[in-house]
Design a protein around this motif. Structure first.
Motif, PDB file in Angstrom:
ATOM      1  N   LEU A  31       0.945  -1.261   0.008  1.00 35.96           N
ATOM      2  CA  LEU A  31       0.098   0.079   0.026  1.00 35.96           C
ATOM      3  C   LEU A  31       0.858   1.224   0.046  1.00 35.96           C
ATOM      4  CD1 LEU A  31      -2.815  -1.030   2.424  1.00 35.96           C
ATOM      5  CD2 LEU A  31      -2.871  -0.919  -0.118  1.00 35.96           C
ATOM      6  N   THR A  32       1.999   1.297   0.434  1.00 42.40           N
ATOM      7  CA  THR A  32       2.917   2.313   0.382  1.00 42.40           C
ATOM      8  C   THR A  32       3.303   2.655  -0.937  1.00 42.40           C
ATOM      9  OG1 THR A  32       3.912   1.899   2.883  1.00 42.40           O
ATOM     10  CG2 THR A  32       5.193   3.247   1.111  1.00 42.40           C
ATOM     11  N   ALA A  33       3.795   1.421  -1.547  1.00 41.88           N
ATOM     12  CA  ALA A  33       4.191   1.398  -3.072  1.00 41.88           C
ATOM     13  C   ALA A  33       2.787   1.875  -3.999  1.00 41.88           C
ATOM     14  CB  ALA A  33       4.562   0.134  -3.763  1.00 41.88           C
ATOM     15  N   GLN A  34       1.730   1.589  -3.687  1.00 42.76           N
ATOM     16  CA  GLN A  34       0.646   1.920  -4.533  1.00 42.76           C
ATOM     17  C   GLN A  34      -0.183   3.553  -4.166  1.00 42.76           C
ATOM     18  OE1 GLN A  34      -2.625  -1.007  -3.873  1.00 42.76           O
ATOM     19  NE2 GLN A  34      -1.410  -2.417  -5.360  1.00 42.76           N
ATOM     20  N   PHE A  35      -0.020   3.784  -2.869  1.00 40.58           N
ATOM     21  CA  PHE A  35      -0.896   4.917  -2.625  1.00 40.58           C
ATOM     22  C   PHE A  35       0.143   6.018  -1.809  1.00 40.58           C
ATOM     23  CE2 PHE A  35      -4.141   1.526  -2.806  1.00 40.58           C
ATOM     24  CZ  PHE A  35      -4.696   1.895  -4.079  1.00 40.58           C
ATOM     25  N   GLY A  36       1.321   5.563  -1.463  1.00 41.83           N
ATOM     26  CA  GLY A  36       2.158   6.415  -0.672  1.00 41.83           C
ATOM     27  C   GLY A  36       1.753   6.436   0.895  1.00 41.83           C
ATOM     28  N   TRP A  37       1.064   5.423   1.416  1.00 37.51           N
ATOM     29  CA  TRP A  37       0.756   5.342   2.960  1.00 37.51           C
ATOM     30  C   TRP A  37       1.810   5.030   3.665  1.00 37.51           C
ATOM     31  CZ3 TRP A  37      -4.421   2.005   2.715  1.00 37.51           C
ATOM     32  CH2 TRP A  37      -5.404   2.544   2.432  1.00 37.51           C
ATOM     33  N   ASN A  38       1.798   5.555   4.902  1.00 35.00           N
ATOM     34  CA  ASN A  38       2.913   5.249   5.733  1.00 35.00           C
ATOM     35  C   ASN A  38       2.339   3.817   6.565  1.00 35.00           C
ATOM     36  OD1 ASN A  38       1.761   5.939   8.511  1.00 35.00           O
ATOM     37  ND2 ASN A  38       2.015   7.780   8.133  1.00 35.00           N
ATOM     38  N   VAL A  39       3.257   3.371   7.095  1.00 33.08           N
ATOM     39  CA  VAL A  39       3.213   1.975   7.675  1.00 33.08           C
ATOM     40  C   VAL A  39       2.020   2.000   8.659  1.00 33.08           C
ATOM     41  CG1 VAL A  39       4.317   0.198   8.997  1.00 33.08           C
ATOM     42  CG2 VAL A  39       5.593   1.140   7.128  1.00 33.08           C
ATOM     43  N   ASN A  40       2.381   3.041   9.729  1.00 31.15           N
ATOM     44  CA  ASN A  40       1.267   3.183  10.710  1.00 31.15           C
ATOM     45  C   ASN A  40      -0.219   3.389  10.249  1.00 31.15           C
ATOM     46  OD1 ASN A  40       3.150   3.433  12.712  1.00 31.15           O
ATOM     47  ND2 ASN A  40       3.432   5.647  12.688  1.00 31.15           N
ATOM     48  N   THR A  41      -0.460   4.157   9.117  1.00 30.92           N
ATOM     49  CA  THR A  41      -1.730   4.114   8.567  1.00 30.92           C
ATOM     50  C   THR A  41      -2.294   2.572   8.194  1.00 30.92           C
ATOM     51  OG1 THR A  41      -1.293   6.312   7.682  1.00 30.92           O
ATOM     52  CG2 THR A  41      -3.096   4.966   6.503  1.00 30.92           C
ATOM     53  N   THR A  42      -1.532   1.919   7.504  1.00 35.69           N
ATOM     54  CA  THR A  42      -1.737   0.661   7.031  1.00 35.69           C
ATOM     55  C   THR A  42      -2.006  -0.335   8.437  1.00 35.69           C
ATOM     56  OG1 THR A  42      -0.621   0.707   5.063  1.00 35.69           O
ATOM     57  CG2 THR A  42      -1.151  -1.516   5.545  1.00 35.69           C
ATOM     58  N   TYR A  43      -1.308  -0.364   9.370  1.00 36.79           N
ATOM     59  CA  TYR A  43      -1.441  -1.082  10.608  1.00 36.79           C
ATOM     60  C   TYR A  43      -2.736  -0.803  11.195  1.00 36.79           C
ATOM     61  CZ  TYR A  43       2.624  -3.780  10.390  1.00 36.79           C
ATOM     62  OH  TYR A  43       3.775  -4.558  10.235  1.00 36.79           O
ATOM     63  N   THR A  44      -3.068   0.477  11.307  1.00 38.31           N
ATOM     64  CA  THR A  44      -4.278   0.985  11.875  1.00 38.31           C
ATOM     65  C   THR A  44      -5.443   0.592  11.133  1.00 38.31           C
ATOM     66  OG1 THR A  44      -3.501   3.365  12.719  1.00 38.31           O
ATOM     67  CG2 THR A  44      -5.758   3.110  12.518  1.00 38.31           C
ATOM     68  N   LEU A  45      -5.457   0.522   9.617  1.00 36.69           N
ATOM     69  CA  LEU A  45      -6.479   0.121   8.899  1.00 36.69           C
ATOM     70  C   LEU A  45      -6.584  -1.391   9.189  1.00 36.69           C
ATOM     71  CD1 LEU A  45      -6.053   2.227   5.739  1.00 36.69           C
ATOM     72  CD2 LEU A  45      -8.224   2.501   7.371  1.00 36.69           C
TER      73      LEU A  45
END
Length: 119
Positions: A31-45
Motif C-alpha cells: 500500500l505504500t508503493a501503490q498509494f504512498g501510505w505510511n506503515v502506521n496508516t496501514t496497521y491502523t486500517l
C-alpha cells in the motif's frame, strides 16, 4: 454481510484477496508503493478490519487472512448502492450502467445469458 468497509479498508482487503495470507508488513509495503501510505496508516486500517471481523491475525509475523470473501463484500456494497441511489430498484441501476458505455456484441451476449439464467 453486515460489516461496512470503507474505501481505505477495502484497499487493505484487496491486497489480501489478491495475494492470500501474508504478513502485515507486506500489506503495508504494497500500500505504500501503490498509494504512498505510511506503515502506521496501514496497521491502523488492518486493526480496524480485524475489529470488524473482516481479517484474522495470527502468528508468527502478524500474518493476516481475509475472513470474508470478496464476493460477499461486492454483493453487500452493490445492495447498498441500489438501495441508496436507486430506491432498491436494480433495473434502474442496470439501465444507468447500460446507458453510459457502448458494449461490444460479446458483452451484450454475456448480459443476455445472465438475464436468461435469472428467469
Amino acid at each position: 454481510m453486515d460489516t461496512k468497509l470503507f474505501d481505505s479498508e477495502l484497499k487493505v482487503m484487496d491486497v489480501i484477496w489478491e495475494k492470500g495470507e501474508l504478513p502485515a508488513k507486506e500489506i503495508a509495503k504494497t500500500l505504500t508503493a501503490q498509494f504512498g501510505w505510511n506503515v502506521n496508516t496501514t496497521y491502523t486500517l488492518i486493526k480496524r478490519c480485524i475489529k470488524k471481523g473482516a481479517i484474522e491475525r495470527f502468528e508468527p509475523n502478524f500474518m493476516c487472512r481475509a475472513l470474508i470473501p470478496k464476493e460477499a463484500v461486492q454483493e453487500a456494497q452493490t445492495d447498498e448502492l441500489i438501495n441508496k441511489l436507486y430506491g432498491g430498484c436494480a433495473d434502474q441501476l442496470f439501465s444507468a450502467l447500460l446507458g453510459r458505455k457502448k458494449l461490444s456484441a460479446e458483452q451484450i451476449e454475456k448480459l443476455k445469458q445472465t438475464i436468461n439464467e435469472l428467469e
